[in-house]
Write a protein that holds these residues in place. Structure first.
Motif, short mmCIF file in Angstrom:
data_model
loop_
_atom_site.label_atom_id
_atom_site.label_comp_id
_atom_site.label_asym_id
_atom_site.label_seq_id
_atom_site.Cartn_x
_atom_site.Cartn_y
_atom_site.Cartn_z
N SER A 24 29.82 53.26 102.18
CA SER A 24 29.77 53.21 103.64
C SER A 24 30.45 51.92 104.10
O SER A 24 30.57 50.96 103.33
CB SER A 24 28.32 53.25 104.13
N PRO A 25 30.91 51.85 105.36
CA PRO A 25 31.59 50.65 105.84
C PRO A 25 30.76 49.37 105.69
O PRO A 25 31.33 48.29 105.48
CB PRO A 25 31.86 50.97 107.32
N ASP A 26 29.42 49.48 105.78
CA ASP A 26 28.60 48.27 105.64
C ASP A 26 28.24 47.98 104.18
O ASP A 26 27.57 47.00 103.88
CB ASP A 26 27.32 48.38 106.48
N GLY A 27 28.68 48.86 103.25
CA GLY A 27 28.45 48.65 101.83
C GLY A 27 27.03 48.90 101.36
O GLY A 27 26.70 48.62 100.21
N ARG A 28 26.17 49.46 102.21
CA ARG A 28 24.77 49.65 101.86
C ARG A 28 24.46 51.04 101.31
O ARG A 28 23.40 51.26 100.73
CB ARG A 28 23.88 49.38 103.07
N ARG A 29 25.37 52.00 101.52
CA ARG A 29 25.13 53.37 101.08
C ARG A 29 26.35 53.90 100.34
O ARG A 29 27.47 53.45 100.55
CB ARG A 29 24.83 54.27 102.29
N ILE A 30 26.11 54.87 99.48
CA ILE A 30 27.19 55.54 98.76
C ILE A 30 26.99 57.04 98.90
O ILE A 30 25.92 57.57 98.57
CB ILE A 30 27.21 55.16 97.27
N ALA A 31 27.99 57.72 99.40
CA ALA A 31 27.99 59.18 99.44
C ALA A 31 28.84 59.68 98.26
O ALA A 31 29.85 59.08 97.93
CB ALA A 31 28.59 59.69 100.76
N PHE A 32 28.39 60.75 97.64
CA PHE A 32 29.12 61.26 96.48
C PHE A 32 28.93 62.76 96.36
O PHE A 32 28.10 63.36 97.05
CB PHE A 32 28.67 60.56 95.20
N VAL A 33 29.71 63.37 95.49
CA VAL A 33 29.63 64.81 95.24
C VAL A 33 28.82 65.04 93.97
O VAL A 33 29.12 64.46 92.92
CB VAL A 33 31.03 65.43 95.09
N ARG A 34 27.82 65.87 94.06
CA ARG A 34 27.00 66.26 92.89
C ARG A 34 27.33 67.71 92.55
O ARG A 34 27.20 68.59 93.41
CB ARG A 34 25.52 66.11 93.20
N SER A 35 27.76 67.97 91.34
CA SER A 35 28.20 69.31 90.94
C SER A 35 27.37 69.85 89.79
O SER A 35 26.95 69.11 88.90
CB SER A 35 29.68 69.29 90.53
N THR A 36 27.15 71.15 89.83
CA THR A 36 26.47 71.87 88.77
C THR A 36 27.23 73.15 88.49
O THR A 36 28.15 73.51 89.23
CB THR A 36 25.02 72.21 89.16
N VAL A 37 26.84 73.84 87.44
CA VAL A 37 27.46 75.11 87.09
C VAL A 37 26.59 76.25 87.62
O VAL A 37 25.38 76.29 87.37
CB VAL A 37 27.63 75.26 85.56
N ASP A 38 27.22 77.14 88.38
CA ASP A 38 26.54 78.35 88.87
C ASP A 38 26.87 79.47 87.90
O ASP A 38 27.91 80.11 88.01
CB ASP A 38 27.01 78.69 90.28
N ALA A 39 25.99 79.70 86.93
CA ALA A 39 26.26 80.70 85.89
C ALA A 39 26.33 82.11 86.46
O ALA A 39 27.11 82.94 85.98
CB ALA A 39 25.18 80.63 84.81
#
Length: 198
Positions: A45-60
């Motif tokens: 985030s611009p203030d450096g306090r948070r991180i957004a990310f992509v979490r991936s799994t396999v949909d069998a």
């Protein structure tokens, strides 16, 4: 395996069988691939306090990947921001840190959606025919520039016909004048459409 290990500190990941196998030093089998959880594209985030990310799994069941957006603040545990069955990718913070734009296939094509961090559901920003490839916020946060292969009106006449995905007839022949006809990680032929900045 490395991605699973790096994400195993979260309660959700530690509960998966593959994480327990790694911790116990057990051998992994082919079925273990369906249980792997990994993260990608972390964005501060611009203030450096948070991180957004992509979490991936396999949909069998769907024989595909499932990707959602997660966020972590300080020493807190990661938590989900989106949980739609469609693929959510490319989280990008607005310059003021109040909104998060991302690309999702919720409408069938990759379109830009915006999530207000104060609360509420994401809303769709774009509706271009061939979807969005990449995008970027303007410095003042008032606009978003993006790229798409959606053809301009004057380009549509020269494009080869596209096959109807619901039709049982054979697809029309693919004709290209480009030297590079395929891309790594992308199935099929490279599109004859040109990328445009919008």
């Amino acid at each position: 395996l490395l991605a699973t290990t790096s994400f195993a500190d979260t309660p959700d990941a530690a509960a998966t069988p593959s994480a327990r196998h790694v911790a116990a030093g057990a051998r992994l089998g082919p079925e273990s691939l369906r249980e792997i959880v990994w993260v990608a594209d972390p964005q501060y985030s611009p203030d450096g306090r948070r991180i957004a990310f992509v979490r991936s799994t396999v949909d069998a069941t769907a024989d595909d990947y499932a990707s959602d957006l997660w966020i972590v603040e300080g020493d807190g545990a990661p938590r989900p921001l989106t949980a739609d069955p469609a693929e959510d990718l490319l989280p990008r913070w607005s310059p003021d840190g109040r909104r998060l734009a991302f690309v999702s296939k919720r409408s069938g094509q990759r379109q830009i959606h915006v999530l207000e961090l104060a609360g509420g559901e994401p809303w769709q920003l774009t509706a271009v025919d061939d979807g969005v490839a990449n995008f970027e916020w303007s410095p003042d946060g008032a606009r978003i520039a993006f790229t798409s292969v959606t053809p301009l009106p004057e380009e549509k006449e020269g494009l080869p016909p596209e096959a109807d995905p619901k039709s049982k007839q054979a697809k029309p022949p693919f004709v290209t004048e480009r030297l590079r006809t395929r891309s790594d990680g992308t199935p099929g032929w490279t599109s004859a459409k040109r990328m445009h900045l919008w």
